[in-house]
Design a protein around this motif. Structure first.
Motif, mmCIF file in Angstrom:
data_model
loop_
_atom_site.group_PDB
_atom_site.id
_atom_site.type_symbol
_atom_site.label_atom_id
_atom_site.label_comp_id
_atom_site.label_asym_id
_atom_site.label_seq_id
_atom_site.Cartn_x
_atom_site.Cartn_y
_atom_site.Cartn_z
ATOM 1 N N VAL A 44 0.802 -1.223 0.000
ATOM 2 C CA VAL A 44 0.000 0.000 0.000
ATOM 3 C C VAL A 44 0.838 1.279 0.000
ATOM 4 N N ARG A 45 2.143 1.172 0.158
ATOM 5 C CA ARG A 45 2.983 2.361 0.256
ATOM 6 C C ARG A 45 4.010 2.395 -0.865
ATOM 7 N N GLY A 46 4.468 3.609 -1.179
ATOM 8 C CA GLY A 46 5.471 3.718 -2.221
ATOM 9 C C GLY A 46 6.168 5.063 -2.218
ATOM 10 N N ILE A 47 7.124 5.201 -3.121
ATOM 11 C CA ILE A 47 7.901 6.429 -3.292
ATOM 12 C C ILE A 47 7.548 7.010 -4.657
ATOM 13 N N MET A 48 7.338 8.322 -4.702
ATOM 14 C CA MET A 48 7.117 8.951 -6.002
ATOM 15 C C MET A 48 7.455 10.431 -5.939
ATOM 16 N N ASN A 49 7.821 10.993 -7.080
ATOM 17 C CA ASN A 49 8.039 12.423 -7.180
ATOM 18 C C ASN A 49 6.720 13.139 -7.398
ATOM 19 N N LEU A 50 6.663 14.415 -7.018
ATOM 20 C CA LEU A 50 5.485 15.211 -7.306
ATOM 21 C C LEU A 50 5.465 15.568 -8.789
ATOM 22 N N SER A 51 4.406 15.219 -9.470
ATOM 23 C CA SER A 51 4.228 15.583 -10.876
ATOM 24 C C SER A 51 2.774 15.378 -11.258
ATOM 25 N N SER A 52 2.162 16.418 -11.844
ATOM 26 C CA SER A 52 0.769 16.302 -12.298
ATOM 27 C C SER A 52 0.680 15.674 -13.680
ATOM 28 N N GLY A 53 1.792 15.711 -14.442
ATOM 29 C CA GLY A 53 1.773 15.211 -15.813
ATOM 30 C C GLY A 53 1.287 16.228 -16.833
#
Length: 399
Positions: free
Chosen positions: A207-216
């Motif tokens: 249920v958890r993860g790492i990601m950068n902020l980006s709206s696309g």
């Protein structure tokens, strides 16, 4: 703020009778927001499905319905209107109206206007699936295509009659995109453009993860601008809440490894690679298949680097024209130029992360071998079109 990257388009929006006429109101709103000057013309049948007051409120102009309209000079709307228009769009275009166009009939304002026009005509068919598939309708469509009309759609899906199939009018946003695309200069005609967009998500557990902020938003805008400029576009996107632009190849991915695999599979045929995606630099070495329970104590998460997609593409023996993006929080140009030189990129686009992420507008700085090119704040689609023009200019110089 409207899109000012093209001269103001003057469009006649024609409505014929059909349930899909309700979409024309949203279409008019989107076109006006996009800087298009809209004049609505409705058949009597269309007036049964949507009121003239709605279109008048949205466009700021009286809606025309009659051939001899006293509000116009000399009353000849069928002549005057088309002479001042850049294009006519019929949406919805009913089976009956398509038949009129194919055979040159002119018994009301809209059909007479189309016959007397000296500007392009685009139509968005909307009808029951069996009416669309009828041999007579298909003959009429073939005839109109041979006459040089642009046919937009139709789409497929549930219909007002309760049936499902082809015949639905395209959605309002698709038609608005098509209008803008129709007038875009084909600067990238014949080119194949690969674009990555959005973030990647690197799982830690179930249920958890790492990601950068980006709206696309920037990547999707570039994909749309490249498509509008005549390119064949492949958009590879991480998880975002955006509708992919129509008429391009869309590939959805989740992790950096997923994106790497897709890019490697597609890049050999690409002429231009635009790496906009905010790819996570690291991923967890061990991913738990179950949710890791909170214990109140510190935990250690061991990470390993993800492959640098842009560096991989730029380092290929026959690399495409590679465009990188640098979202920095400080020393914008210094850090961006260092990244460009390290990866040996012909062009890098730099912006401040705190101002650009999630926003509708941004400032951009383009860095290439000739120096710095500043693009003042504008909507991201406007910036994307400016970027496409710069790429096309660089390719032309290097040809």
């Amino acid at each position: 703020m409207t899109d000012t990257s093209l001269p103001r388009i003057r469009l006649i929006l024609g409505l014929t009778g059909g349930v899909a006429a309700y979409k024309a109101a949203e279409l008019a709103r989107l076109l006006m927001h996009d800087g298009v000057d809209v004049q609505a013309v409705m058949t009597r049948s269309a007036c049964h499905f949507v009121g003239t007051a709605t279109l008048q409120a949205l466009t700021g102009k009286p809606v025309l319905t009659e051939l001899w309209d006293e509000r116009l000079p000399n009353g000849m709307a069928h002549i005057d209107l088309s002479r001042n228009a850049d294009a006519i769009l019929i949406a919805p275009a009913s089976a009956d109206f398509i038949a009129k166009l194919a055979h040159g009939l002119a018994d009301d304002l809209l059909s007479t206007l189309c016959l007397a026009r000296d500007c392009p005509l685009l139509i968005a068919p909307a009808m029951n699936r069996q009416m669309w598939e009828n041999a007579a309708t298909q003959r009429n469509i073939d005839m109109l295509e041979r006459d040089g009309l642009t046919i937009l759609g139709p789409g497929s899906g549930p219909q007002a009659c309760g049936e499902t199939g082809i015949g639905r009018m395209l959605e309002a946003y698709e038609l608005a995109e098509s209008v803008r695309a129709f007038f875009e200069p084909r600067l990238l005609q014949g080119k194949r453009v690969l674009v990555t967009a959005g973030p990647t998500y690197e799982a830690i557990d179930a249920v958890r993860g790492i990601m950068n902020l980006s709206s696309g938003k920037m990547g999707y805008a570039i994909a749309r601008a490249a498509r509008d400029a005549g390119a064949e576009v492949i958009l590879v996107s991480g998880p975002v809440c955006l509708q992919p632009p129509s008429a391009l190849k869309f590939l959805s991915v989740t992790s950096a490894e997923d994106m790497v695999a897709v890019v490697k599979n597609e890049i050999s045929q690409a002429d231009i690679f635009v790496s906009v995606a905010a790819v996570a630099d690291y991923r967890a070495i061990r991913v738990s298949g179950q949710k890791i329970k909170k214990t109140g104590s510190n935990i250690t998460l061991e990470l390993t680097p993800n492959q640098d997609i842009l560096a991989y593409a730029a380092g290929l023996p026959h690399a495409p024209f590679c465009v990188g993006f640098a979202a920095e929080t400080e020393n914008l140009e210094e850090n961006a130029e260092a990244k460009r030189r390290k990866k040996r990129l012909p062009l890098l686009v730099a912006n401040l992360a705190q101002e650009a992420i999630g926003s509708e507008e941004c400032e951009l700085t383009l860095l290439d071998d000739s120096g710095r090119h500043f693009l003042p704040e504008a909507p991201k689609l406007v910036q994307a079109r400016r970027l496409v023009k710069h790429i096309a200019s660089m390719q032309k110089k290097n040809a």
